[in-house]
Design a protein around this motif. Structure first.
Motif, mmCIF file in Angstrom:
data_model
loop_
_atom_site.group_PDB
_atom_site.id
_atom_site.type_symbol
_atom_site.label_atom_id
_atom_site.label_comp_id
_atom_site.label_asym_id
_atom_site.label_seq_id
_atom_site.Cartn_x
_atom_site.Cartn_y
_atom_site.Cartn_z
ATOM 1 N N PRO A 255 0.832 -1.207 0.000
ATOM 2 C CA PRO A 255 0.000 0.000 0.000
ATOM 3 C C PRO A 255 0.866 1.257 0.000
ATOM 4 O O PRO A 255 1.939 1.302 0.612
ATOM 5 C CB PRO A 255 -0.811 -0.118 1.289
ATOM 6 N N THR A 256 0.404 2.288 -0.689
ATOM 7 C CA THR A 256 1.124 3.565 -0.736
ATOM 8 C C THR A 256 0.709 4.487 0.401
ATOM 9 O O THR A 256 1.346 5.515 0.626
ATOM 10 C CB THR A 256 0.859 4.255 -2.075
ATOM 11 N N GLU A 258 -1.913 4.429 4.350
ATOM 12 C CA GLU A 258 -2.634 3.569 5.289
ATOM 13 C C GLU A 258 -4.004 3.244 4.734
ATOM 14 O O GLU A 258 -4.732 4.119 4.269
ATOM 15 C CB GLU A 258 -2.774 4.250 6.658
ATOM 16 N N ARG A 259 -4.352 1.966 4.782
ATOM 17 C CA ARG A 259 -5.647 1.496 4.265
ATOM 18 C C ARG A 259 -6.325 0.646 5.333
ATOM 19 O O ARG A 259 -5.662 -0.026 6.146
ATOM 20 C CB ARG A 259 -5.438 0.637 3.011
ATOM 21 N N HIS A 348 -8.557 -7.562 -1.231
ATOM 22 C CA HIS A 348 -7.718 -6.982 -0.185
ATOM 23 C C HIS A 348 -6.563 -7.888 0.205
ATOM 24 O O HIS A 348 -5.657 -7.452 0.922
ATOM 25 C CB HIS A 348 -8.571 -6.676 1.051
ATOM 26 N N LEU A 351 -3.085 -6.530 -0.663
ATOM 27 C CA LEU A 351 -2.552 -5.525 0.259
ATOM 28 C C LEU A 351 -2.013 -6.189 1.523
ATOM 29 O O LEU A 351 -0.970 -5.788 2.059
ATOM 30 C CB LEU A 351 -3.648 -4.523 0.615
#
Length: 362
Positions: A255-256, A258-259, A348, A351
């Motif tokens: 991830p680039t 926070e997710r 997901h 990620l």
């Protein structure tokens, strides 16, 4: 894999029993619908088809015989358009001045006359006009009882077979859970679902090409071998795709930013079972939380978590408090020798693997 305790299985067993009660109610409602409303409508159709012309001109309109009288057209009104069906009221006057009406199918413009006074023939049965003869053309009224039982029977059979099939699956699953703390193999449960849906579709379709309740059940009986053949063809595919031993290849994606996304951690570790949201960040941090926004009550997942493989989520998943479904995957892991399972959607999982890769676990 660790085995779950009885206390962890109680919510699942309760859910199975609740589902069994729901499908039992559906089965009872379907049986009532077939035995009473559908049967009553079919008996009325049989009585109508068996009716003969009235022997005496003095017969009343509400007699069981068919009474046909000459009437004169008066007017039409009350046109209604419902989906693909249009109906209207046709008013007629009998020789003694009695005014009657019948709701006919179609549009008033289809009548071969426009003004009052045209001579027609109206046929009564049990107090209602069932059809009108206009020259050589017969127009049936909405009071025509032929086929009234079919929607009721279709609904009853469809819901009945649906409820019976899933009730059977629920009973077997509940019994197995109570005895062994494990559900049946997911591919076997999938076959039961497929067979149940096939029977439900057959039941819903059966009344339309047949004539009679018995003939509808016969239609279902003839269709059962077709459903069994379909299940036999689907069995190898379902067994392969629903097997918990199948490993799923998933590309990693770091991830680039926070997710947070839906997911859950299972296992005998402190950060398991704390909620249904996972939080990932570019620096490799991973946390679980009950907060859908991913902010409060975070439990950090330590770097000792080591991923092993990704597999489909099935009914035989550990801890037993979630079901497999379309797009669900399980990441099997270890944390200092303790089995840990992380479940999330396929979209997901990339990620999740990317975060573990960023911390050097992959």
């Amino acid at each position: 894999m660790t085995t779950t305790s009885n206390s962890s299985q109680l919510p699942t067993l309760r859910g199975e029993r609740v589902a069994s009660v729901i499908f039992s109610v559906l089965l009872l409602v379907a049986a009532w619908m077939v035995l009473f409303p559908a049967r009553a409508a079919y008996d009325e159709e049989l009585a109508y088809r068996a009716a003969v012309d009235c022997a005496s001109p003095a017969s009343r309109h509400d007699d069981d015989c068919l009474r046909t009288v000459k009437v004169r057209f008066d007017r039409t009104d009350g046109e209604q358009v419902m989906k693909n069906k249009t109906t209207y009221w046709l008013y007629v006057t009998e020789a003694d001045g009695t005014v009657a009406r019948a709701r006919l199918r179609g549009k008033p413009e289809s009548l071969p006359f426009s003004g009052p006074g045209a001579l027609l023939k109206a046929t009564y049965w049990r107090g209602e006009i069932r059809y009108v003869d206009i020259g050589s053309v017969r127009k049936y009224a909405e009071a025509d009882v032929r086929g009234d039982y079919k929607p009721l029977l279709a609904l009853g059979l469809g819901v009945g077979f649906f409820g019976a099939g899933f009730l059977g699956l629920g009973v077997v699953s509940t019994t197995r859970l109570a005895r062994t703390a494990a559900r049946p193999s997911p591919w076997k449960g999938g076959l039961v679902v497929l067979f149940t849906l096939g029977l439900a579709v057959l039941g819903a379709l059966a009344p339309w090409p047949t004539d009679g309740i018995g003939a509808a059940f016969g239609f279902v009986g003839l269709g059962v071998p077709v459903v069994l053949v379909a299940c036999a063809i689907a069995a190898p595919v379902m067994r392969r795709r629903l097997s918990p031993d199948r490993t799923v290849a998933v590309a990693t994606l770091v991830p680039t930013k926070e997710r947070h996304f839906p997911g859950r951690v299972h296992g005998d570790v402190p950060y398991a079972g704390s909620g249904a949201t996972l939080v990932v960040a570019p620096d490799g941090s991973l946390a679980s939380t009950p907060d859908p926004a991913g902010v409060a009550y975070r439990r950090e997942v330590p770097s000792s978590l080591t991923p092993l493989r990704v597999r489909p989520a099935t009914w035989t998943a550990p801890s037993g408090d979630f079901y497999g479904g379309p797009g669900l995957l399980i990441l099997e892991c270890e944390d200092d020798g303790v089995p840990v399972y992380v479940i999330t959607r396929r979209a997901h999982m990339s990620l999740l693997l990317g975060v573990l890769q960023a911390r050097g676990a992959c």
